[in-house]
Design a protein around this motif. Structure first.
Motif: not given
Length: 429
Positions: A297-301, A303-316, A387-394
């Motif tokens: 898992q890694s956030r690659v980008y 902003t206040d509007k968008w998150i682009i990240h790697i989450a296991y087997d997906k690019f999101i 579970i993706e990092h951004h989702e864990r806190d939701q």
């Protein structure tokens, strides 16, 4: 001089972007004479950039010329002083401003086709410029004869005609025009290509800059194939959740694409999502490097509007909807929403369970395993389920009156609550 008129019909209202230079004045002369029966209505647009001493004189000349021949003319004055004061190049800024005005005028005139006087020498210059500045991998390396814009078409009817032929026509028919004095100033990149570099190449008997036209034809064919591959991948592999503005592609299949197709896939997706500004190829390559790594898992980008990240087997790619969710107390049955989760507490639940608390995870959270003795950490559960990092806190965690964790999102529910608590992730719909 053979002007290509396939871009418009006899019932079209055509509009010519005229600069007072030889190219556009020759095209205007053709439209007024040999081609006068090829359209229904002709209008002219002129942009005064207010950066040259001759600009006022050229504008006055065009007004007089169009008045004489009863051609409607509209003039736009641009203020580029702020760009000049910063020492920035005005070429791109001026083009953006011009076409913004062209777009609005074409709509207000209810016109069909906008004509520009770009010719074959301009095309060769454009191809050379895009090749030498690294702009050849993500779009066409040259100009198209016909381009669809918002509500109208942009047509370049002189695109296969050499500059020398335009000058011959001007001399034969004594067409009036103004020479832009800045065309000879080689501090502008395009001028340097036109005045110095391309003539030097042509002075070598073994070289011919016109070969660049053939390169464009080949390049356009390759771009079409790349576009087809990208569209196929998007239609088959792009997963969408429009409610959450979340878009993902499978990591392995994306990495299996050709490099140029990967870039085109991202360009097309970002264009659909109106993500601005566009990303450089260097940025894309940095993302591809991370995708090829062992990172789970890694956030690659961000902003206040968008998150682009790697989450296991997906690019999101997803909207940045990260919010702090406050705990809520529940003292009676009902349907409750927590983030993008839908929680249904049935009336059959025992009253001794109340109050229930819905909150997000905390360090050290544990729950009782179903069917076997022992406990498990919530953090371990999240890792096991990828579970993706951004989702864990939701993720909603439900606590009963005895401060026991009885549910963790849709991942865990104590057996005895299987008929009284129902949790649904609306983000998966």
């Amino acid at each position: 001089m053979e002007v290509n008129t396939q871009g418009w019909t006899q019932d079209n209202h055509i509009v010519l972007a005229v600069s007072a230079g030889v190219d556009s004045m020759v095209l205007l002369h053709q439209l007024m004479t040999q081609l006068k029966d090829s359209y229904a209505q002709l209008t002219c647009l002129h942009v005064n950039h207010n950066v040259r001493d001759m600009a006022r004189e050229e504008e006055a000349f065009l007004k007089q010329y169009c008045h004489k021949y009863k051609i409607p003319l509209y003039v736009k004055h641009l203020d580029l002083s702020s760009v000049i004061d910063k020492g920035n190049s005005i070429e791109n800024e001026a083009r953006i401003a011009r076409y913004a005005w062209f777009d609005s005028m074409m709509e207000s005139l209810n016109a069909d086709v906008l004509l520009t006087a770009h010719h074959q020498d301009d095309q060769i210059e454009t191809i050379f410029y895009r090749l030498m500045t690294g702009r050849s991998t993500r779009s066409s390396i040259g100009m198209s004869y016909l381009t669809a814009r918002s509500g109208y078409k942009l047509c370049r009817p002189l695109l296969t005609i050499e500059k020398a032929e335009i000058r011959d026509y001007q001399a034969r028919y004594n067409v009036q025009f103004y020479e832009d004095e800045t065309n000879s100033q080689n501090q502008y990149v395009r001028n340097d290509i036109r005045n110095r570099i391309l003539p030097d190449i042509n002075n070598n008997e073994h070289l011919d800059v016109a070969q660049l036209i053939k390169l464009k034809e080949w390049h356009d064919e390759q771009r079409k194939e790349i576009d087809r591959e990208a569209e196929h991948f998007i239609s088959h592999f792009l997963q969408k959740n429009t409610d959450l503005q979340k878009y993902s592609v499978p990591r392995a299949q994306f990495l299996a694409l050709r490099h140029s197709v990967r870039i085109t896939v991202l360009d097309k997706v970002f264009d659909q999502l109106h993500v601005q500004p566009s990303f450089t190829e260097k940025t894309y390559n940095e993302w591809f490097h991370q995708l090829n790594s062992n990172l789970s898992q890694s956030r690659v980008y961000t902003t206040d509007k968008w998150i682009i990240h790697i989450a296991y087997d997906k690019f999101i790619i997803m909207a940045n909807y990260d919010v702090s969710l406050s705990p809520i107390k529940i003292v009676q049955p009902g349907i409750y929403n927590y983030g993008h989760y839908h929680i249904d507490i049935k009336e059959t639940i025992s009253t001794i369970e109340y109050p229930l608390t819905i909150r997000t995870r905390k360090d050290g959270d544990k729950f009782v395993l179903n069917g076997i003795n022992g406990h498990k950490k919530v953090s371990r559960l999240l890792i096991d389920h990828k579970i993706e990092h951004h989702e864990r806190d939701q993720l909603p965690i439900i606590i009963n009156a005895n401060d026991e964790i009885i549910a963790v999102g849709t991942l865990y529910l104590q057996n005895k609550y299987s008929q009284t608590i129902f949790i649904k992730d609306l983000g998966e719909e």
